[in-house]
Motif scaffolding. Structure first.
Motif, PDB file in Angstrom:
ATOM      1  N   THR A  99       8.814   2.114  14.987  1.00  0.00           N
ATOM      2  CA  THR A  99       9.021   3.346  14.278  1.00  0.00           C
ATOM      3  C   THR A  99       9.968   3.323  13.211  1.00  0.00           C
ATOM      4  O   THR A  99       9.747   3.944  12.122  1.00  0.00           O
ATOM      5  N   ARG A 100      10.972   1.859  13.215  1.00  0.00           N
ATOM      6  CA  ARG A 100      11.785   1.934  12.184  1.00  0.00           C
ATOM      7  C   ARG A 100      11.187   0.773  10.955  1.00  0.00           C
ATOM      8  O   ARG A 100      11.360   1.019   9.791  1.00  0.00           O
ATOM      9  N   LEU A 101      10.444  -0.130  11.451  1.00  0.00           N
ATOM     10  CA  LEU A 101       9.971  -1.231  10.528  1.00  0.00           C
ATOM     11  C   LEU A 101       8.862  -0.708   9.819  1.00  0.00           C
ATOM     12  O   LEU A 101       8.853  -1.122   8.621  1.00  0.00           O
ATOM     13  N   TYR A 102       7.792  -0.065  10.297  1.00  0.00           N
ATOM     14  CA  TYR A 102       6.755   0.405   9.732  1.00  0.00           C
ATOM     15  C   TYR A 102       6.889   1.250   8.409  1.00  0.00           C
ATOM     16  O   TYR A 102       6.381   0.852   7.336  1.00  0.00           O
ATOM     17  N   PRO A 103       7.408   2.344   8.656  1.00  0.00           N
ATOM     18  CA  PRO A 103       7.686   3.153   7.187  1.00  0.00           C
ATOM     19  C   PRO A 103       8.284   2.423   6.346  1.00  0.00           C
ATOM     20  O   PRO A 103       8.343   2.231   5.030  1.00  0.00           O
ATOM     21  N   PHE A 104       9.496   1.483   6.905  1.00  0.00           N
ATOM     22  CA  PHE A 104      10.305   0.855   5.959  1.00  0.00           C
ATOM     23  C   PHE A 104       9.582  -0.137   5.182  1.00  0.00           C
ATOM     24  O   PHE A 104       9.551  -0.216   4.044  1.00  0.00           O
ATOM     25  N   LEU A 105       8.624  -0.879   5.920  1.00  0.00           N
ATOM     26  CA  LEU A 105       7.984  -2.091   5.133  1.00  0.00           C
ATOM     27  C   LEU A 105       7.004  -1.117   4.229  1.00  0.00           C
ATOM     28  O   LEU A 105       6.820  -1.816   3.020  1.00  0.00           O
ATOM     29  N   LEU A 106       6.350  -0.109   4.573  1.00  0.00           N
ATOM     30  CA  LEU A 106       5.379   0.450   3.709  1.00  0.00           C
ATOM     31  C   LEU A 106       5.995   0.983   2.508  1.00  0.00           C
ATOM     32  O   LEU A 106       5.353   0.722   1.437  1.00  0.00           O
ATOM     33  N   TRP A 107       7.244   1.309   2.475  1.00  0.00           N
ATOM     34  CA  TRP A 107       7.833   2.038   1.262  1.00  0.00           C
ATOM     35  C   TRP A 107       8.445   0.705   0.487  1.00  0.00           C
ATOM     36  O   TRP A 107       8.181   0.931  -0.763  1.00  0.00           O
ATOM     37  N   LYS A 108       8.876  -0.448   0.873  1.00  0.00           N
ATOM     38  CA  LYS A 108       8.974  -1.489   0.359  1.00  0.00           C
ATOM     39  C   LYS A 108       8.232  -1.969  -0.509  1.00  0.00           C
ATOM     40  O   LYS A 108       8.154  -2.852  -1.538  1.00  0.00           O
ATOM     41  N   CYS A 109       6.867  -1.871   0.109  1.00  0.00           N
ATOM     42  CA  CYS A 109       5.445  -2.522  -0.383  1.00  0.00           C
ATOM     43  C   CYS A 109       4.615  -1.541  -1.120  1.00  0.00           C
ATOM     44  O   CYS A 109       3.822  -1.905  -1.746  1.00  0.00           O
ATOM     45  N   SER A 110       5.224  -0.259  -1.318  1.00  0.00           N
ATOM     46  CA  SER A 110       4.232   0.654  -2.027  1.00  0.00           C
ATOM     47  C   SER A 110       3.771   0.558  -3.210  1.00  0.00           C
ATOM     48  O   SER A 110       2.889   0.897  -3.782  1.00  0.00           O
ATOM     49  N   GLY A 111       4.712  -0.369  -4.030  1.00  0.00           N
ATOM     50  CA  GLY A 111       4.282  -0.906  -5.473  1.00  0.00           C
ATOM     51  C   GLY A 111       3.224  -1.735  -5.418  1.00  0.00           C
ATOM     52  O   GLY A 111       2.499  -1.640  -6.470  1.00  0.00           O
ATOM     53  N   ALA A 112       2.913  -2.239  -4.479  1.00  0.00           N
ATOM     54  CA  ALA A 112       1.580  -3.171  -4.488  1.00  0.00           C
ATOM     55  C   ALA A 112       0.348  -2.516  -4.519  1.00  0.00           C
ATOM     56  O   ALA A 112      -0.767  -3.039  -4.780  1.00  0.00           O
ATOM     57  N   PHE A 113       0.458  -1.283  -4.010  1.00  0.00           N
ATOM     58  CA  PHE A 113      -0.805  -0.403  -3.952  1.00  0.00           C
ATOM     59  C   PHE A 113      -1.173  -0.001  -5.455  1.00  0.00           C
ATOM     60  O   PHE A 113      -2.409  -0.136  -5.649  1.00  0.00           O
ATOM     61  N   ASP A 114      -0.266   0.446  -6.279  1.00  0.00           N
ATOM     62  CA  ASP A 114      -0.371   0.735  -7.737  1.00  0.00           C
ATOM     63  C   ASP A 114       1.023   0.645  -8.341  1.00  0.00           C
ATOM     64  O   ASP A 114       1.729   1.535  -7.952  1.00  0.00           O
ATOM     65  N   GLN A 115       1.142  -0.416  -9.163  1.00  0.00           N
ATOM     66  CA  GLN A 115       2.155  -0.414  -9.782  1.00  0.00           C
ATOM     67  C   GLN A 115       2.846   0.355 -10.823  1.00  0.00           C
ATOM     68  O   GLN A 115       3.946   0.788 -10.997  1.00  0.00           O
ATOM     69  N   ALA A 116       1.894   1.529 -11.081  1.00  0.00           N
ATOM     70  CA  ALA A 116       2.323   2.606 -11.935  1.00  0.00           C
ATOM     71  C   ALA A 116       2.749   3.582 -10.870  1.00  0.00           C
ATOM     72  O   ALA A 116       3.343   4.732 -11.720  1.00  0.00           O
ATOM     73  N   ILE A 117       2.613   3.558  -9.719  1.00  0.00           N
ATOM     74  CA  ILE A 117       3.055   4.870  -9.052  1.00  0.00           C
ATOM     75  C   ILE A 117       4.259   4.267  -8.316  1.00  0.00           C
ATOM     76  O   ILE A 117       4.193   3.349  -7.483  1.00  0.00           O
ATOM     77  N   SER A 118       5.321   5.271  -8.190  1.00  0.00           N
ATOM     78  CA  SER A 118       6.179   4.735  -7.057  1.00  0.00           C
ATOM     79  C   SER A 118       6.321   5.806  -6.199  1.00  0.00           C
ATOM     80  O   SER A 118       6.316   7.086  -6.619  1.00  0.00           O
ATOM     81  N   TYR A 119       6.797   5.666  -5.232  1.00  0.00           N
ATOM     82  CA  TYR A 119       6.858   6.328  -3.746  1.00  0.00           C
ATOM     83  C   TYR A 119       8.130   6.398  -3.276  1.00  0.00           C
ATOM     84  O   TYR A 119       8.772   5.475  -3.322  1.00  0.00           O
ATOM     85  N   SER A 120       8.492   7.687  -2.824  1.00  0.00           N
ATOM     86  CA  SER A 120       9.722   7.804  -2.377  1.00  0.00           C
ATOM     87  C   SER A 120       9.551   7.807  -0.786  1.00  0.00           C
ATOM     88  O   SER A 120       8.679   8.094  -0.340  1.00  0.00           O
ATOM     89  N   PRO A 121      10.490   7.586   0.026  1.00  0.00           N
ATOM     90  CA  PRO A 121      10.197   7.488   1.599  1.00  0.00           C
ATOM     91  C   PRO A 121       9.906   8.918   1.950  1.00  0.00           C
ATOM     92  O   PRO A 121       9.234   8.919   3.069  1.00  0.00           O
ATOM     93  N   GLU A 122      10.263   9.949   1.216  1.00  0.00           N
ATOM     94  CA  GLU A 122       9.854  11.434   1.505  1.00  0.00           C
ATOM     95  C   GLU A 122       8.246  11.324   1.677  1.00  0.00           C
ATOM     96  O   GLU A 122       7.832  12.509   2.528  1.00  0.00           O
ATOM     97  N   GLN A 123       7.607  10.742   0.957  1.00  0.00           N
ATOM     98  CA  GLN A 123       6.279  10.820   0.781  1.00  0.00           C
ATOM     99  C   GLN A 123       5.419  10.165   1.825  1.00  0.00           C
ATOM    100  O   GLN A 123       4.414   9.918   1.985  1.00  0.00           O
ATOM    101  N   ILE A 124       6.266   9.357   2.817  1.00  0.00           N
ATOM    102  CA  ILE A 124       5.872   8.553   4.012  1.00  0.00           C
ATOM    103  C   ILE A 124       5.581   9.382   5.422  1.00  0.00           C
ATOM    104  O   ILE A 124       6.702   9.961   5.564  1.00  0.00           O
ATOM    105  N   GLU A 125       4.610   9.154   5.983  1.00  0.00           N
ATOM    106  CA  GLU A 125       4.919   9.652   7.412  1.00  0.00           C
ATOM    107  C   GLU A 125       4.062   8.936   8.394  1.00  0.00           C
ATOM    108  O   GLU A 125       3.125   8.087   8.014  1.00  0.00           O
ATOM    109  N   MET A 126       4.776   8.680   9.648  1.00  0.00           N
ATOM    110  CA  MET A 126       4.039   7.653  10.500  1.00  0.00           C
ATOM    111  C   MET A 126       3.703   8.758  11.865  1.00  0.00           C
ATOM    112  O   MET A 126       4.651   9.402  12.319  1.00  0.00           O
ATOM    113  N   ILE A 127       2.477   8.491  12.174  1.00  0.00           N
ATOM    114  CA  ILE A 127       1.719   9.274  13.252  1.00  0.00           C
ATOM    115  C   ILE A 127       1.458   8.371  14.316  1.00  0.00           C
ATOM    116  O   ILE A 127       0.649   7.366  14.001  1.00  0.00           O
TER     117      ILE A 127
END
Lengths: 712, 274
Positions: B152-180
């Motif tokens: 629960t702590r690693l997955y969202p953190f890692l996704l946030w750290k890697c979010s630039g890899a999906f589209d370098q033009a878009i940056s995501y804030s942690p608030e845009q991440i949800e884990m279900i």
């Protein structure tokens, strides 16, 4: 030399390597060159460049013909910092097939003709494929098939499987195998019927697989090529997934892989295809350098790297002279004095003497000239267990670490495994496989801490019940007091606990799966304090490997055979071990890096590592030149380059043997950075005199050098 | 002992470290096989894990667009069929269209590599990123326990750290991440964890602290867990002199072990040998 890209932790790159690595992201390059010319380093640099350029790693496909060739790519990815994100896919055609079959199975299983399309596929390993082949072939053998063929059963099964693999990898129907082999056969006419019999067995095996969802390697490849790769859904999935390709050692791959890549290339954004000009060593596994070379037509550019960076001029000159000598075209002009620094001759009369000389020379290199053991390779056309053992033990005497491409002992020869098997036999009296007294004695020595052979023997003499009893171990308390004292009460206590555990298991009346039985036995008794496995971590590793093997065996055997009443997977497994059908299990070879490598020559070449010093053992051995005797298959006839209907003549045999010797000479010398020792023995391992083509060529070379010396 | 240069931290190895540092050492640093039974009953447990594997595969097949009826036909028993029907009827909705299935992400954090394999990442570019993890364990763990799990702590953190890899033009804030977390054991009550900048900072520090503890133990020694009851569910119990019999599967919190090694698939054909 130019500095590498900042991300890369690679050696300095040549301008050619840098150019290939930094090619535009829409360019497809066919990169060719000699072994050792830096092509794989260019491939690694390309990978780094793609990642540096912001290409998402999951869009990169790294394709290789064989697992060992992936090591440089795997090491690069695991040992270097990478941009945050995903990881490239490193895969072989077989791996890609297996993965896509698993994912798209529901979409293709019915169409492909499987009898149980809704049930999951069962992927066979080499071991389990061989097991099922043995079951399919058994009734045919009972009918008299292969009667006139003197061949080990397991070699028979493996050649039948090999034929199926070839048909899949080369791209023809498996039902035509027998006919193709017959058409080329030029020997005794009575042999022809064997090809028909082989065809019957292969057809029956394929039908059995289709009826039971069993996927051996050949069927995995055929499913991928004929169904998955033809499916729009699958192609779309693969096309959208992967945009950039690095395909290394394409010359060692089979035409089926080349066909797929040929069709796929136009869709990739970029590609780097790496072709080793002198390769094609996996011809016995379907490698086809000619079909690999044809992929150049689909690329935008062909780049050729300058000659080998590894092999020094003197070794290169030796290579050229020896090749000429094999072709009987060696002239004085080929020979200049420096060639003598590239090689030495280590002559011996007898085989053990040759082994001694090799080890003594290695000792001098390591202990006097401070050569790192990892810079030495001892190579032979075949590496028999006895040769490997004598080399390893002799080097051990010199305190020189050595490693082999595989250890000399099968897992089933390990005392820990023999102990487990003995315990399994004791715990399953209904299998009617009672262990011998010797087996029980060895088991007790191995199992019970501080129980030496003498005490174990005493325990056997006093604690072994009459033959009529189904459980042969008597209670410790029934042994006379004098005997109990000699055995010691602490050992007796442990013996009693083990005995009790086994009896409880038998009384419970329900047979556990063999792997589960071993896991319980290991955890609850053998690895507990006071028992032999507690402090022996190697025994635990061996046990884990056996349990894993049995579990895998069970998982593909159970769904098919467990419907048969009274069928026991555990008993079947032990029977198969006894018959040698399951024999290919070894502990993983030592990973010690700084050790002398002892390996068959082909395995050394295909692993693509260079060393400073090479020892070529037993140069008179025909194995350097001749191919293996395989009466039911043929690597050159079962090839796209063979014209169906032609006869395989002695001239063909001679020519391919010549070519294969030349290829092996080049393959070895390209991977030698300093010196080669050619070792000869007048009398070979079996006590006969052998004068194979390598020896004759070498003698020719020596003679010319001698004449030249005399003339000058 | 040093950490190997190719070592990657994952939810499995960090969870093991949290539960017992010695187990972490034995399993990941010494790579010591110890083939004892982990929990009982064994064959039932194996069947349960197999069902979980097939279920994950069926979900993957569904997510890449294979026909539902063909996928469903693979459900070979009532339990699996039930899971499948529950998934079809009550999977978390609505999920963004762009989906990454069985996706591995890695990133360096303060010089250490972290890696995770995600069951599903659903992305609405520039808007949100949702992680879905399909849990096939027999019971749904309490939310309080789930929130403490490394996953629960690693997955969202890692996704946030890697979010630039999906589209370098878009940056995501942690608030845009949800884990279900979605549970076959309780399909109507998935657990949702919204991520935040504050949580990301805490997680970054926490993960770093953990790996520094690991580093510290490599210089000294890896102690055995002080909670001895855990040893009945650990294969190394006999090596550590902490018991004989394996515990019951019902006492395990998370029965699944995700494969989060580097993703390399090879075939079974033999290596060249003559």
């Amino acid at each position: 030399m130019i500095n590498p890209l900042p991300l890369m932790n690679l050696p300095k790159l040549s301008s050619e390597q840098l150019q290939a690595a930094q090619a535009p992201l829409n360019r497809k390059i066919f990169l060719q060159g000699e072994p050792g010319s830096g092509k794989t380093t260019a491939g690694l640099a390309r990978l780094a460049f793609l990642l540096e350029s912001g290409i998402p790693a999951e869009q990169i496909l790294i394709l290789l013909p064989q697992r060992t060739l992936a090591k440089p790519y795997y090491d690069y990815l695991t040992q270097n910092p990478l941009p945050p994100g995903s990881l490239p896919t490193i895969v072989t055609l077989g791996g890609l097939s297996q993965r896509t079959i698993q994912l798209f199975w529901p979409a293709i299983s019915a169409e492909a003709g499987f009898a149980r399309p809704h049930q999951p596929p069962l992927f066979l390993t080499l071991e389990t494929a061989q097991y099922y082949m043995s079951k399919v072939v058994e009734p045919f053998l009972n009918q008299g098939y292969f009667e006139q063929l003197v061949i080990d059963r397991n070699r028979l099964y493996s050649q039948l499987l090999d034929n199926l693999n070839k048909a899949a990898l080369i791209g023809f129907a498996h039902t035509t195998l027998g006919e193709r082999l017959k058409q080329a056969w030029n020997g005794q006419p009575q042999h022809l019927i064997l090809f028909d019999q082989a065809q019957d067995c292969m057809n029956a095996f394929r039908e059995y697989c289709m009826a039971n969802n069993l996927l051996d390697f050949s069927l995995q490849i055929e499913l991928f090529i004929h169904y998955l790769w033809r499916s729009f859904l699958v192609r779309n999935y693969l096309h959208t997934h992967f945009h950039h390709l690095i395909y290394d050692n394409i010359e060692e791959d089979a035409p089926a892989a080349h066909d797929v890549i040929g069709e796929w290339l136009p869709v990739f954004d970029s590609a780097l295809l790496i072709y080793d000009q002198q390769g094609g060593y996996r011809v016995f596994l379907g490698a086809d350098p000619q079909s690999a070379a044809s992929l150049a037509d689909f690329c935008d550019e062909i780049v050729e790297f300058p000659p080998n960076l590894i092999c020094p001029p003197t070794v290169r000159q030796f290579q050229s002279a020896l090749v000429k000598a094999v072709q009987r075209q060696l002239t004085h002009e080929e020979l200049t004095p420096p060639i003598k620094t590239a090689f030495s001759h280590l002559p011996a009369r007898f085989y053990p003497e040759m082994v001694d000389q090799v080890c003594k020379t290695i000792d001098e290199l390591v202990h006097q000239k401070q050569v790192a053991p990892s810079e030495i390779a001892v190579l032979a056309p075949f590496m028999s267990d006895s040769l490997r053992f004598s080399l390893m033990s002799r080097l051990e005497e010199y305190q020189i670490p050595a490693r082999s491409h595989r250890p000399s002992r099968s897992l089933y020869d390990e005392p820990a495994v023999r102990t487990l098997i003995t315990l399994a036999k004791l715990a399953h009296p209904h299998w009617e496989m009672p262990p011998s007294r010797e087996e029980i004695r060895s088991m007790l020595v191995h199992c019970i801490e501080d129980l030496d052979l003498v005490r174990a023997d005493l325990l056997m003499q006093m604690g072994f019940t009459a033959k009529k009893q189904s459980f042969p171990l008597r209670p410790f308390e029934e042994i006379g007091e004098d005997g109990r004292e000699r055995i010691t009460y602490s050992a007796g206590l442990r013996y009693s606990r083990l005995r009790e555990w086994l009896l409880n298991y038998i009384e419970q009346g329900e047979e556990e799966e063999l792997d589960v039985f071993f896991a319980f036995l290991f955890g609850e008794v053998l690895s507990q304090p006071g028992y032999g496995f507690h402090d022996h971590l190697d025994d635990a590793a061996v046990t884990a490997r056996v349990i894993e093997s049995i579990k895998k065996f069970r998982q593909v055997i159970e769904p098919v055979r467990s419907q048969q009443p009274g069928f026991s997977v555990g008993m079947e497994y032990l029977n198969m071990v006894g018959q040698g059908v399951i024999s290919a299990l070894y502990l993983p070879p030592s990973e010690e890096e700084d050790a002398v490598l002892i390996s068959p020559a082909y395995s050394f070449i295909i692993n693509n590592r260079s060393v400073r010093f090479q020892f070529w053992l037993d140069c008179g051995n025909y194995g350097w030149w001749e191919r293996l005797f395989q009466p039911l298959t043929h690597p050159y006839v079962l090839s796209r380059n063979w014209q169906p209907g032609r006869l395989w003549t002695d001239a063909d045999e001679y020519e391919t043997n010549q070519q294969s010797l030349i290829r092996i000479i080049r393959g070895l010398t390209y991977r030698c950075r300093e010196h080669i020792f050619l070792c000869t023995s007048r009398i070979n391992e079996r006590g006969a005199e052998e004068r194979g083509a390598l020896l004759l060529a070498f003698q020719g070379l020596l003679r010319r050098l001698h004449q030249q010396g005399g003339e000058s | 002992m040093k950490l190997p240069p190719d070592f990657s931290f994952s939810q499995n190895n960090l969870q093991d470290f949290l539960e017992c540092p010695r187990r972490f050492e034995l399993r990941y640093l010494l790579r010591q096989p110890w083939p004892a039974i982990q929990s009982q009953p064994v064959v039932e447990h194996e069947q349960h894990l197999r069902r979980g594997e097939i279920f994950h595969q069926m979900v993957q097949q569904h997510q890449i667009g294979l026909p539902v009826d063909k996928i469903g036909a693979q459900a070979y028993d009532q339990t699996l069929l039930g899971w499948w029907e529950d998934y079809l009827g009550s999977m978390p909705q609505p999920l963004p269209e762009h989906r990454l299935v069985e996706h591995t992400l890695q990133s360096a954090h303060s010089g250490y590599r972290f890696i995770a394999k995600f069951d599903l990442i659903a992305i609405q570019p520039g808007e949100k990123m949702i992680i879905v993890d399909w849990k096939t364990s027999r019971r749904k763990p309490p939310r309080a326990i789930l929130s403490q799990r490394i996953q629960t702590r690693l997955y969202p953190f890692l996704l946030w750290k890697c979010s630039g890899a999906f589209d370098q033009a878009i940056s995501y804030s942690p608030e845009q991440i949800e884990m279900i977390y979605w549970f076959t054991a309780d399909p109507l009550s998935p657990e949702r964890f919204k991520y935040s900048q504050k949580q990301a900072e805490r997680d970054g520090e926490y993960l770093l602290e953990l790996v520094q503890q690991v580093e510290h133990h490599t210089q000294t020694y890896f102690p055995l867990t002080s909670q001895e009851q855990r040893c009945s569910l650990c294969v190394y119990r006999s090596l550590c002199n902490r018991g004989i019999t394996a515990g019951n599967i019902d006492d395990e919190i998370d029965e699944e072990v995700d494969d989060d090694r580097l993703d390399i698939a090879f075939d079974q054909i033999g290596e060249t040998e003559f």
